[in-house]
Design a protein around this motif. Sequence first.
Motif, short mmCIF file in Angstrom:
data_model
loop_
_atom_site.label_atom_id
_atom_site.label_comp_id
_atom_site.label_asym_id
_atom_site.label_seq_id
_atom_site.Cartn_x
_atom_site.Cartn_y
_atom_site.Cartn_z
N ALA A 43 -5.04 0.62 -1.52
CA ALA A 43 -6.22 1.42 -1.88
C ALA A 43 -7.14 1.70 -0.69
O ALA A 43 -7.87 2.69 -0.70
N GLY A 44 -7.16 0.84 0.32
CA GLY A 44 -8.01 1.06 1.50
C GLY A 44 -9.47 1.20 1.12
O GLY A 44 -9.98 0.45 0.28
N TYR A 59 2.24 -4.93 -1.80
CA TYR A 59 2.74 -4.07 -2.88
C TYR A 59 3.64 -4.92 -3.79
O TYR A 59 3.55 -4.87 -5.00
N ASN A 84 5.31 5.78 5.83
CA ASN A 84 5.53 4.62 6.70
C ASN A 84 6.86 3.93 6.41
O ASN A 84 7.25 3.00 7.12
N ASP A 107 -4.59 -4.22 -2.22
CA ASP A 107 -4.58 -4.11 -0.75
C ASP A 107 -4.43 -5.48 -0.10
O ASP A 107 -4.54 -6.52 -0.76
N LEU A 108 -4.18 -5.42 1.20
CA LEU A 108 -3.84 -6.64 1.95
C LEU A 108 -5.05 -7.43 2.43
O LEU A 108 -4.98 -8.64 2.57
N GLU A 139 -3.88 1.47 -8.00
CA GLU A 139 -3.78 2.13 -6.70
C GLU A 139 -3.15 1.20 -5.68
O GLU A 139 -3.67 0.12 -5.37
N LYS A 192 -11.10 8.49 -1.48
CA LYS A 192 -10.53 9.61 -2.22
C LYS A 192 -10.43 9.32 -3.71
O LYS A 192 -10.47 10.23 -4.53
N GLY A 226 -3.10 -8.63 -2.14
CA GLY A 226 -1.73 -9.03 -1.82
C GLY A 226 -0.92 -7.83 -1.38
O GLY A 226 -1.47 -6.76 -1.11
#
Length: 290
Positions: free
Chosen positions: A54-55, A109, A136, A80-81, A51, A59, A107
């Motif tokens: 992913a945040g 994408y 975005n 994710d960051l 993913e 969901k 990290g």
Amino acid sequence: MILYDDKGLEIFDKITYDKDYYLTNAEIEVLQNNSDELVEKYVKDGDVLVELGAGAMRKTKYILDAITKAGRKITYYAVDLAEASLRQSLEPLAATYPSIKFVGLWGTYHDSLSWIQKNQHNARKLFLWLGSSIGNLTRKEGADFLLNVRNTAMRDGDLFLCGIDKRNSFETVSLAYNDRSGLTRDFAMNGLVNINNIFKYTVFDPSNFMYVSIYNEADGRHEAYYESTKDQTVEFKEEKVSVHLKKGELINFEYSYKYSSDEVDKLVESSHLKIIAKWSSNKELYDCHL
Ligand SMILES: C[S@@+](CC[C@H](N)C(=O)[O-])C[C@H]1O[C@@H](n2cnc3c(N)ncnc32)[C@H](O)[C@@H]1O
């Protein structure tokens, strides 16, 4: 990267619960109604889910539920960051779904794609890119991004599920990015605070800026700006660069592109992928394309 620090992710998570931000609920409907079919037809034992962005993974749970229900054994990679948020979101999932192996990829994408490229094994991959994050990027960047994923990290038979917001009415989109609770404004203003944290001094004084939200219907994109509320000079001390801003001057910091079906077709064609399934939300506000 400026907007999604831990604080930014925390505010974004609140946005996803706000009624005015219809995208999350619409995507939840899609996943709630169709994850069983997705898993039944397209997820096999030994597959790897990746993913991107992913945040809070709220969901993703619908897909993980369907995977557990179908008794599939898979590995889930979340990219994710923000490290703290990534851990915070992954830990409860690992406890809830003991048959799934969870791995966090902290990290960008880009980092994750090169990691996957280097660590390719024989498992088939299903990429997930939800939340209309593709919006975005500009339409050209979006197509280039997908093409790059396809060329670097995908092999024949791998799949990519992408949630994409549609060209909804002016009122619907405008409210989503300028919600009545002011959460989007807080999210935007946190970006300025994060810039100051990164530079370790005040580059942008948030009290001298306000959030401006414009839905450019002709181009099908929401545009987010910081407006300078007075004549001011912004200084980057170490770089010895200063920028004079006039009162009312706008700094664009985010686009959220919306897609018609023709625009989705073009996107997929330019990225040399093929659509094999599409699921829509109940009111047809939002689609997930596989
Ligand atoms: C629009 S949010 C979507 C979050 C979640 N997937 C959802 O649907 O609610 C975008 C997510 O992508 C992450 N993100 C943004 N840019 C990124 C990048 N360059 N590399 C990795 N993650 C990124 C953010 O931290 C954030 O979690």
